[in-house]
Motif scaffolding. Sequence first.
Motif, mmCIF file in Angstrom:
data_model
loop_
_atom_site.group_PDB
_atom_site.id
_atom_site.type_symbol
_atom_site.label_atom_id
_atom_site.label_comp_id
_atom_site.label_asym_id
_atom_site.label_seq_id
_atom_site.Cartn_x
_atom_site.Cartn_y
_atom_site.Cartn_z
ATOM 1 N N ALA A 79 -0.268 2.539 -9.071
ATOM 2 C CA ALA A 79 0.145 1.813 -7.876
ATOM 3 C C ALA A 79 0.064 0.317 -8.149
ATOM 4 N N PHE A 80 1.100 -0.398 -7.763
ATOM 5 C CA PHE A 80 1.128 -1.851 -7.878
ATOM 6 C C PHE A 80 1.235 -2.440 -6.473
ATOM 7 N N GLY A 81 1.455 -3.732 -6.373
ATOM 8 C CA GLY A 81 1.619 -4.396 -5.087
ATOM 9 C C GLY A 81 2.124 -5.799 -5.316
ATOM 10 N N LYS A 82 2.167 -6.585 -4.269
ATOM 11 C CA LYS A 82 2.673 -7.949 -4.387
ATOM 12 C C LYS A 82 1.575 -8.901 -4.856
ATOM 13 N N GLN A 108 -3.556 -7.065 -13.191
ATOM 14 C CA GLN A 108 -4.487 -7.244 -12.092
ATOM 15 C C GLN A 108 -3.960 -6.679 -10.781
ATOM 16 N N CYS A 109 -2.672 -6.378 -10.726
ATOM 17 C CA CYS A 109 -2.075 -5.766 -9.535
ATOM 18 C C CYS A 109 -2.039 -4.243 -9.625
ATOM 19 N N MET A 110 -2.435 -3.689 -10.735
ATOM 20 C CA MET A 110 -2.266 -2.256 -10.987
ATOM 21 C C MET A 110 -3.553 -1.473 -10.748
ATOM 22 N N LEU A 111 -3.422 -0.312 -10.122
ATOM 23 C CA LEU A 111 -4.461 0.709 -10.097
ATOM 24 C C LEU A 111 -3.839 1.942 -10.720
ATOM 25 N N ILE A 112 -4.457 2.477 -11.767
ATOM 26 C CA ILE A 112 -3.829 3.536 -12.557
ATOM 27 C C ILE A 112 -4.812 4.662 -12.824
ATOM 28 N N ALA A 136 4.578 3.227 -8.174
ATOM 29 C CA ALA A 136 5.117 2.785 -6.891
ATOM 30 C C ALA A 136 4.354 1.539 -6.462
ATOM 31 N N HIS A 137 4.896 0.848 -5.459
ATOM 32 C CA HIS A 137 4.302 -0.398 -4.976
ATOM 33 C C HIS A 137 3.891 -0.268 -3.517
ATOM 34 N N VAL A 138 2.753 -0.834 -3.172
ATOM 35 C CA VAL A 138 2.419 -0.994 -1.756
ATOM 36 C C VAL A 138 3.103 -2.275 -1.282
ATOM 37 N N ASP A 139 3.520 -2.274 -0.036
ATOM 38 C CA ASP A 139 4.298 -3.395 0.502
ATOM 39 C C ASP A 139 3.370 -4.448 1.111
ATOM 40 N N ASP A 140 2.478 -4.955 0.268
ATOM 41 C CA ASP A 140 1.545 -5.974 0.743
ATOM 42 C C ASP A 140 0.994 -6.728 -0.462
ATOM 43 N N VAL A 141 0.413 -7.897 -0.205
ATOM 44 C CA VAL A 141 -0.200 -8.689 -1.280
ATOM 45 C C VAL A 141 -1.528 -8.050 -1.662
ATOM 46 N N VAL A 142 -1.693 -7.760 -2.945
ATOM 47 C CA VAL A 142 -2.937 -7.160 -3.434
ATOM 48 C C VAL A 142 -3.739 -8.128 -4.306
#
Length: 226
Positions: A111-114, A144-148, A183-189
């Motif tokens: 999972a990634f994000g903005k 740093q935006c990734m959770l895997i 996939a990406h979450v639609d928010d700043v992480v």
Amino acid sequence: MQVSVVIAAYNAEAYLAEAIESVLGQTVPPAEVVVIDDGSTDGTRAILDHFGQRIVALNQANSGQAVAVNKGLATARGDLIGFCDADDLWTPRKLEMQLALLESNGGLEAAFGKVEQFVSPDVPQDQRERLQPAVTTLPGELKQCMLIRRSALDRFGPFDETLPATFFIAWLGRAKQNGIRMAHVDDVVVRRRLHLGNGGRVNTEAQNLETLMALRKAIKARRPPD
């Protein structure tokens, strides 16, 4: 699912404590935070000592960020892995949002994000303009935006230690070539700090050269054997 977070730090005393606190202060806290001191010569070690048993602190001779991150991964015990740079900040709900995404779809591997970029408050006024980003908020395909899932990280192999600045670019390219499900979450992480010590923004020629090396390796890996 237990989360381990890996942070590599080199001469990071100015921002490291704030980075670690942003990880420990998550609405869903990680199970462990592994911080590798990559042979720092400043007060980095004292900052790690201050956190005591709240983190796992490792040391190594200065060998570069890729080596440090790989060392941290060898120690991390979680079945999910996150990363934070020593000068960046996680937003408080990063893990909460990304865990929810992964739990809602068992087929997802990462999972990634903005990412939101900001000029560090300590940058002198006469230097701030040169660091201003063209775009403040954008999709963050950064480590740093990734959770895997650890299983996926192991499947795509370790980070290339011959590419100290662009090892994640090379790794993600390899992972995409091999079908990573993300996939990406639609928010700043993540809030990415821009400051005078950012190698990619100050030493752009060296980083561009290393990026070319990473692309060449990726192209070579895709070629069928002779």
